[in-house]
Design a protein around this motif. Sequence first.
Motif, PDB file in Angstrom:
ATOM      1  N   ILE A  22       0.418  15.871   7.268  1.00 35.16           N
ATOM      2  CA  ILE A  22       0.915  14.863   6.332  1.00 35.16           C
ATOM      3  C   ILE A  22       1.263  13.575   7.074  1.00 35.16           C
ATOM      4  O   ILE A  22       0.939  12.476   6.614  1.00 35.16           O
ATOM      5  CB  ILE A  22       2.132  15.403   5.545  1.00 35.16           C
ATOM      6  N   ILE A  23       1.891  13.683   8.220  1.00 35.01           N
ATOM      7  CA  ILE A  23       2.227  12.502   9.010  1.00 35.01           C
ATOM      8  C   ILE A  23       0.961  11.755   9.440  1.00 35.01           C
ATOM      9  O   ILE A  23       0.885  10.531   9.341  1.00 35.01           O
ATOM     10  CB  ILE A  23       3.086  12.893  10.237  1.00 35.01           C
ATOM     11  N   ILE A  24      -0.044  12.486   9.882  1.00 28.39           N
ATOM     12  CA  ILE A  24      -1.310  11.853  10.274  1.00 28.39           C
ATOM     13  C   ILE A  24      -1.947  11.166   9.067  1.00 28.39           C
ATOM     14  O   ILE A  24      -2.452  10.047   9.170  1.00 28.39           O
ATOM     15  CB  ILE A  24      -2.264  12.900  10.900  1.00 28.39           C
ATOM     16  N   GLY A  25      -1.925  11.805   7.906  1.00 30.33           N
ATOM     17  CA  GLY A  25      -2.482  11.212   6.692  1.00 30.33           C
ATOM     18  C   GLY A  25      -1.778   9.925   6.307  1.00 30.33           C
ATOM     19  O   GLY A  25      -2.421   8.940   5.939  1.00 30.33           O
ATOM     20  N   VAL A  26      -0.466   9.898   6.398  1.00 34.15           N
ATOM     21  CA  VAL A  26       0.301   8.692   6.068  1.00 34.15           C
ATOM     22  C   VAL A  26      -0.035   7.565   7.043  1.00 34.15           C
ATOM     23  O   VAL A  26      -0.203   6.410   6.642  1.00 34.15           O
ATOM     24  CB  VAL A  26       1.817   8.999   6.067  1.00 34.15           C
ATOM     25  N   ILE A  28      -2.844   7.118   8.654  1.00 33.12           N
ATOM     26  CA  ILE A  28      -4.191   6.638   8.332  1.00 33.12           C
ATOM     27  C   ILE A  28      -4.154   5.727   7.110  1.00 33.12           C
ATOM     28  O   ILE A  28      -4.799   4.677   7.086  1.00 33.12           O
ATOM     29  CB  ILE A  28      -5.155   7.829   8.116  1.00 33.12           C
ATOM     30  N   LEU A  29      -3.395   6.101   6.090  1.00 31.74           N
ATOM     31  CA  LEU A  29      -3.282   5.262   4.895  1.00 31.74           C
ATOM     32  C   LEU A  29      -2.626   3.922   5.195  1.00 31.74           C
ATOM     33  O   LEU A  29      -2.915   2.923   4.537  1.00 31.74           O
ATOM     34  CB  LEU A  29      -2.507   6.002   3.805  1.00 31.74           C
ATOM     35  N   MET A  30      -1.746   3.893   6.174  1.00 42.84           N
ATOM     36  CA  MET A  30      -1.106   2.637   6.546  1.00 42.84           C
ATOM     37  C   MET A  30      -2.069   1.718   7.292  1.00 42.84           C
ATOM     38  O   MET A  30      -2.019   0.501   7.157  1.00 42.84           O
ATOM     39  CB  MET A  30       0.127   2.910   7.416  1.00 42.84           C
ATOM     40  N   VAL A  31      -2.983   2.269   8.069  1.00 39.96           N
ATOM     41  CA  VAL A  31      -3.913   1.483   8.876  1.00 39.96           C
ATOM     42  C   VAL A  31      -5.148   1.073   8.076  1.00 39.96           C
ATOM     43  O   VAL A  31      -5.733   0.019   8.331  1.00 39.96           O
ATOM     44  CB  VAL A  31      -4.323   2.282  10.130  1.00 39.96           C
ATOM     45  N   LEU A  32      -5.560   1.844   7.102  1.00 36.06           N
ATOM     46  CA  LEU A  32      -6.809   1.616   6.368  1.00 36.06           C
ATOM     47  C   LEU A  32      -6.924   0.232   5.749  1.00 36.06           C
ATOM     48  O   LEU A  32      -7.967  -0.411   5.889  1.00 36.06           O
ATOM     49  CB  LEU A  32      -6.995   2.709   5.314  1.00 36.06           C
ATOM     50  N   PRO A  33      -5.915  -0.313   5.066  1.00 36.66           N
ATOM     51  CA  PRO A  33      -6.072  -1.654   4.487  1.00 36.66           C
ATOM     52  C   PRO A  33      -6.382  -2.736   5.524  1.00 36.66           C
ATOM     53  O   PRO A  33      -7.099  -3.685   5.231  1.00 36.66           O
ATOM     54  CB  PRO A  33      -4.729  -1.916   3.812  1.00 36.66           C
ATOM     55  N   SER A  34      -5.865  -2.603   6.717  1.00 39.48           N
ATOM     56  CA  SER A  34      -6.157  -3.614   7.734  1.00 39.48           C
ATOM     57  C   SER A  34      -7.567  -3.453   8.299  1.00 39.48           C
ATOM     58  O   SER A  34      -8.102  -4.382   8.903  1.00 39.48           O
ATOM     59  CB  SER A  34      -5.124  -3.553   8.855  1.00 39.48           C
ATOM     60  N   LEU A  35      -8.187  -2.299   8.116  1.00 37.40           N
ATOM     61  CA  LEU A  35      -9.544  -2.070   8.609  1.00 37.40           C
ATOM     62  C   LEU A  35     -10.619  -2.494   7.613  1.00 37.40           C
ATOM     63  O   LEU A  35     -11.764  -2.700   7.996  1.00 37.40           O
ATOM     64  CB  LEU A  35      -9.733  -0.600   8.969  1.00 37.40           C
ATOM     65  N   LEU A  36     -10.290  -2.618   6.321  1.00 35.10           N
ATOM     66  CA  LEU A  36     -11.294  -2.935   5.312  1.00 35.10           C
ATOM     67  C   LEU A  36     -12.007  -4.267   5.572  1.00 35.10           C
ATOM     68  O   LEU A  36     -13.228  -4.333   5.426  1.00 35.10           O
ATOM     69  CB  LEU A  36     -10.670  -2.906   3.916  1.00 35.10           C
ATOM     70  N   PRO A  37     -11.307  -5.346   5.944  1.00 29.89           N
ATOM     71  CA  PRO A  37     -12.049  -6.581   6.244  1.00 29.89           C
ATOM     72  C   PRO A  37     -13.027  -6.417   7.412  1.00 29.89           C
ATOM     73  O   PRO A  37     -14.106  -6.997   7.407  1.00 29.89           O
ATOM     74  CB  PRO A  37     -10.949  -7.584   6.596  1.00 29.89           C
ATOM     75  N   LEU A  38     -12.662  -5.623   8.377  1.00 27.32           N
ATOM     76  CA  LEU A  38     -13.546  -5.378   9.511  1.00 27.32           C
ATOM     77  C   LEU A  38     -14.792  -4.607   9.072  1.00 27.32           C
ATOM     78  O   LEU A  38     -15.909  -4.910   9.501  1.00 27.32           O
ATOM     79  CB  LEU A  38     -12.796  -4.604  10.601  1.00 27.32           C
TER      80      LEU A  38
END
Length: 136
Positions: A22-26, A28-38
């Motif tokens: 669960i911690i790893i999933g959270v 990843i969800l926190m980092v994903l929006p910053s990766l979308l433009p890339l």
Amino acid sequence: MKKILSKKLKGYTLNELLVVLIIIGVLILMVLPSLLPLITKAKSTEAQMQLGHLHMLEKSHFYMHSKYSDDLVELGFEQAKTVDEGGKANYIIEIVDYSNNTFLARATAVVDFDGDGVYNVWEIDQDKNLKEVLKD
């Protein structure tokens, strides 16, 4: 023999493993929006490369026939199957305007890369002016 079977091994419980997942999933969800433009920028490279290739084909056609064409087959451009058709291409390439002395080609995304409802669009003209018309 019973002594070996009754000996407990050290390990993690199921609850401990679930908490870690669960911690790893959270994270990843926190980092994903910053990766979308890339991700969008990387995928838009496909459009730029395809339009550059089409520009080269149009120039060759112009030098041979003294006019531009709107027929991709006549130019020798093969449109790859899009992801909607079971292929790998993320863009549809088309010639939207042409005359004897000018042309305008467009690459329109068939995939909404960041899920905001806006599809990426790139254009190129006879002078190799490549521009992003609509950002995803």
